[in-house]
Design an enzyme around this catalytic site. Structure first.
Site, PDB file in Angstrom:
ATOM      1  N   MET A  59     -29.002  31.431  56.265  1.00 48.57           N
ATOM      2  CA  MET A  59     -28.701  31.615  57.679  1.00 48.57           C
ATOM      3  C   MET A  59     -29.980  31.755  58.489  1.00 48.57           C
ATOM      4  SD  MET A  59     -26.367  31.753  59.999  1.00 48.57           S
ATOM      5  CE  MET A  59     -24.792  32.159  59.245  1.00 48.57           C
ATOM      6  N   VAL A 116     -30.908  39.662  57.732  1.00 49.01           N
ATOM      7  CA  VAL A 116     -31.135  40.047  56.342  1.00 49.01           C
ATOM      8  C   VAL A 116     -29.789  40.237  55.650  1.00 49.01           C
ATOM      9  CG1 VAL A 116     -33.354  41.091  56.897  1.00 49.01           C
ATOM     10  CG2 VAL A 116     -31.295  42.519  56.904  1.00 49.01           C
ATOM     11  N   ASN A 149     -13.505  36.672  63.105  1.00 48.38           N
ATOM     12  CA  ASN A 149     -13.094  37.188  61.807  1.00 48.38           C
ATOM     13  C   ASN A 149     -11.770  37.942  61.890  1.00 48.38           C
ATOM     14  OD1 ASN A 149     -15.114  36.111  60.268  1.00 48.38           O
ATOM     15  ND2 ASN A 149     -16.387  37.948  60.241  1.00 48.38           N
ATOM     16  N   HIS A 157     -23.827  36.359  66.596  1.00 46.14           N
ATOM     17  CA  HIS A 157     -23.186  35.961  65.339  1.00 46.14           C
ATOM     18  C   HIS A 157     -23.113  34.442  65.248  1.00 46.14           C
ATOM     19  CE1 HIS A 157     -19.330  35.955  62.657  1.00 46.14           C
ATOM     20  NE2 HIS A 157     -20.421  35.706  61.964  1.00 46.14           N
ATOM     21  N   GLU A 164     -26.336  41.481  54.085  1.00 48.14           N
ATOM     22  CA  GLU A 164     -25.271  42.206  54.785  1.00 48.14           C
ATOM     23  C   GLU A 164     -25.066  43.583  54.144  1.00 48.14           C
ATOM     24  OE1 GLU A 164     -22.762  41.666  58.233  1.00 48.14           O
ATOM     25  OE2 GLU A 164     -24.478  40.610  57.403  1.00 48.14           O
ATOM     26  N   ASN A 217     -21.797  29.834  59.707  1.00 51.11           N
ATOM     27  CA  ASN A 217     -22.471  29.052  58.666  1.00 51.11           C
ATOM     28  C   ASN A 217     -21.824  27.672  58.506  1.00 51.11           C
ATOM     29  OD1 ASN A 217     -24.402  28.735  56.644  1.00 51.11           O
ATOM     30  ND2 ASN A 217     -23.015  29.437  55.052  1.00 51.11           N
ATOM     31  N   SER A 239     -22.026  39.894  60.566  1.00 52.11           N
ATOM     32  CA  SER A 239     -20.644  39.448  60.713  1.00 52.11           C
ATOM     33  C   SER A 239     -19.677  40.546  60.312  1.00 52.11           C
ATOM     34  CB  SER A 239     -20.391  38.214  59.832  1.00 52.11           C
ATOM     35  OG  SER A 239     -20.618  38.518  58.464  1.00 52.11           O
ATOM     36  N   LYS A 248     -30.015  46.795  57.033  1.00 50.80           N
ATOM     37  CA  LYS A 248     -30.095  46.276  58.403  1.00 50.80           C
ATOM     38  C   LYS A 248     -30.628  47.339  59.357  1.00 50.80           C
ATOM     39  CE  LYS A 248     -26.541  42.658  58.261  1.00 50.80           C
ATOM     40  NZ  LYS A 248     -27.372  41.558  58.800  1.00 50.80           N
TER      41      LYS A 248
END
Length: 728
Positions: free
Chosen positions: A325, A401, A501, A451, A403, A454, A430, A408
């Site tokens: 990502m 970085v 999501n 956000h 998840e 991908n 996310s 983070k």
């Protein structure tokens, strides 16, 4: 001057030539509306009756030639109960047919885009020349339509049936080089020489050096195809469309049958058949929803650009993290002229940071979408460093970085200590709340979520997550950056799952409950792909997302809304996760995955797994395809409406655009809100009540139950002027 109108003028040139200049006074681009057709017919009538005109040149005074039908006007006509749409299409064809039959040669000098009706206007001319920056195409199929201004008649006679069918059924445009190879244009001319080349060519035609009458006769006669050629051509074209997962099968199939009829008939009969097919398709729900979705997207983008105007320009970004990502974001930034600095701590990660960008650039190079110089520039604009060096030079710093909340939070807090006072800090999370991650920051007003989906370099949507502390100035800067990358940004509230999501996993819950109730996940995938139109079925999609990722998101949503996301919906995913069937990345999830010869992953059935899964399933319920669709779609639609009620997303247009661009919701269904409008709120509510015993996901939100909404859909039937005022 021979003619002066709102949309065009006709002027004298030398040697008995005249020029018709497209130059709308009401818009930044040239399109075709009722006024355009009236003026075109009037201008061409004057030209036809003027004895001194020896040839007519058509060009544009804008940086596009013509983008085709005014979709605001067309969309409003789709909902009229009278014959307004018939009159509109008849006037369009009457004007272009007049151009086609003028008693002197005609030439279209194209600089920029000539799409849809704009391309058909050029096709009605005897000659076409274009600059290298031009593109020509008939994208009507992407709106659930076929060309309606003579495109299915003239294009096959110009480039051949095979090429015409490819261009029409895919909706793809051609650049000047490809257009020249196909015979769609007669010459590719430098912009500085376009006008002189056009007048030279038109003068030659008017003086008999070029036989324009022969070319015109060929466009008006039936095609000379043998029976064998005809059968093979149209059979293969039909088979190719029917076997594809194409978004617009109905329009593509209609286009093939229209071209097939056109091939064996003269121009007038073929044109009549095209017009009738266009009118039939234009009145379908698929075309209404497709055009509505296009206009909603335009509305979302214009609102974003209005906000972006208040943002600070971003001349450099820094990306914290060198995973796929992070690499995608850095590559995308550099590709759009924003140098990117990738921060990777491990030496191995630093060495590999440019591997993916090089691969993607080589793919563009192989397709002639960039040249070697462009590739070198992009690569030079991606730099790799360790630690937090250089963050003070970035206008935006993007955390991407692993998840993990603690990781983070630490990375963000450390980065904030190394950035300039006016730098905006964003997280690409996310999973975690933006407000939670902001607790360790000293300047939370300059922090928000960004956000990407991908793969970041391909997916057009970004969610911009606003926490309770995020300032308007921060939002404006991030929106401006997203637009510079060519993304469609939607601003969402900082709630679990954000928007995409949350609604996606409501939909996927429908899958898990159906599987629990004995329905084959492979059958569900087929229904949702073939009958509803999703690009991939829900079980396949879960495998692509990753079962571990899905398991974590379900856990988050279950904590927030246990009445809807609970053991009833997650038992199947828990089973997969426990058995380490994590999806495509591990070679097994719902399906088993194997490598094809070209290196692509191919899904195949895993009978052993399905036997084990059967132990968790009840005897299969007798559900029809419509029942399966309802059980899949009702949870998603309900969750979308709840997001609107809670202000998680700002409007039906933003919600539907996000679903189409972020999840691949079928465009011809228009998004969740337009899907309810098309189906009818009362009908949708009736279906939801039928399945209400299944739990909270099937309980109707208050908005759909309100008496006011029964008579006020999400999208009232449009008028052209009303839509333009919304988008102004």
């Amino acid at each position: 001057m021979l003619f002066h109108g709102r949309e065009m003028t006709v002027n004298w040139l030398d040697n008995g030539l005249a020029e018709l200049v497209l130059n709308s006074t009401a818009a930044k681009v040239n399109t075709m509306n009722s006024v355009f057709f009236e003026e075109l017919y009037a201008a061409l009538t004057i030209a036809r009756n003027h004895n001194e005109i020896k040839g007519l040149l058509i060009r544009s005074a804008k940086n596009n030639f013509n983008l085709g039908a005014d979709l605001y006007e067309l969309h409003s006509l789709q909902y009229r109960q009278d014959n307004s749409l018939d009159v509109w299409i008849n006037n369009a064809n009457k004007s272009l047919d007049l151009l086609n039959y003028l008693p002197f040669p005609t030439l279209a000098a194209i600089d920029g885009a000539a799409l849809g009706g704009g391309c058909e206007l050029a096709l009605a001319c005897d000659f076409r020349i274009a600059t290298p920056a031009s593109s020509l195409g008939l994208p009507e199929v992407s709106l659930g339509l076929i060309p309606g201004f003579g495109g299915t008649v003239r294009l096959p006679r110009l480039v051949g049936v095979d090429h015409a069918l490819e261009l029409i059924t895919t909706g793809q445009s051609s650049d000047a080089d490809r257009a020249l190879k196909l015979g769609l244009i007669d010459a590719r001319i430098a912009q500085s020489q376009l006008l002189s080349a056009a007048t030279h060519m038109l003068t030659g035609a008017s003086q008999g050096e070029l036989d324009w009458r022969v070319a015109r006769r060929e466009k008006q006669a039936p095609l000379r195809l043998s029976t064998t050629e005809s059968v093979m051509t149209f059979f293969h074209a039909s088979a190719g469309v029917k076997n594809s997962v194409q978004k617009y099968k109905a329009a593509a199939v209609a286009a093939i049958s229209t071209v097939e009829f056109s091939a064996s008939h003269a121009h007038r009969e073929a044109s009549d058949a095209e017009r009738q097919q266009f009118l039939r398709l234009a009145r379908t729900d698929e075309a209404k929803s497709s055009i509505g979705a296009f206009l909603s997207k335009r509305q979302v983008i214009r609102r974003a650009e209005t906000l972006a105007a208040y943002g600070q320009p971003v001349e450099q970004v820094a990306v914290l993290g060198s995973g796929i990502m992070g690499k995608g974001i850095a590559y995308l930034s550099a590709l759009h002229g924003v140098p990117a600095l990738i921060h990777a701590n491990r030496p191995q990660s630093q060495l590999a940071a440019l591997d993916a960008p090089k691969k993607w650039l080589n793919q563009l190079l192989a397709k002639n979408q960039i040249d070697g110089n462009h590739m070198a520039r992009v690569l030079s604009d991606i730099r790799v460093t360790a630690g937090y060096k250089g963050l003070d030079l970035a206008g935006i710093v993007i955390e991407s970085v692993v998840e993990d909340k603690a990781v983070k939070a630490l990375v963000l807090a450390t980065a904030e200590q190394n950035i300039a006072r006016d730098t905006v800090l964003v997280t690409n999370t996310s999973t975690f709340g933006v407000g939670e991650l902001a607790r360790g920051l000293t300047r939370p007003t300059q922090f928000c979520g960004l956000h990407f989906f991908n793969p970041a370099q391909r997916m057009p949507l970004v969610e911009i997550i606003r926490s309770e502390n995020t300032s308007d100035a921060t939002l404006a800067t991030v929106v401006a950056y997203a637009r510079r990358l060519g993304k469609t940004p939607v601003i969402v509230k900082d709630r679990p799952g954000f928007f995409i999501n949350r609604v996606l996993f409501a939909y996927l819950s429908g899958l898990l409950m159906l599987v629990r109730d004995g329905i084959s996940f492979r059958h569900i995938d087929r229904v949702m792909e073939d009958a509803f139109g999703w690009p991939m079925g829900p079980a396949w999609l879960l495998d692509v997302i990753g079962i571990d990722t899905a398991h974590a998101i379900f856990k988050q949503l279950s904590a927030a809304w246990p009445e809807r996301f609970n053991a009833d919906t997650t038992a199947i995913i828990d089973f997969l996760h426990a058995h380490q069937r994590l999806g495509e990345k591990t070679g097994q999830g719902f399906y088993r995955y194997q490598q094809e010869k070209k290196g692509r992953s191919q899904r195949v059935a895993d009978k052993d797994f399905e036997t084990k899964l059967a132990a968790l399933q009840s005897p299969p319920l007798p559900l029809s395809e419509d029942d399966i669709i309802d059980r899949m779609m009702i949870p998603m639609v309900n969750e979308v409406i709840r997001c609107l009620e809670e202000g998680v997303i700002g409007s039906a247009a933003e919600a539907d655009t996000a679903l189409i661009q972020g999840l691949g919701f079928p465009v011809y269904r228009g998004g969740a809100c337009r899907y309810v409008d098309t189906r009818g709120t009362a009908n949708f509510n009736r279906a939801a009540r039928h399945f209400s015993a299944l739990g909270g996901l099937y309980q109707l939100p208050a908005l759909l139950l309100s008496p006011a909404h029964q008579s006020a859909p999400f999208y009232p039937h449009p008028t052209a002027d009303a839509q333009r005022s919304v988008l102004a």
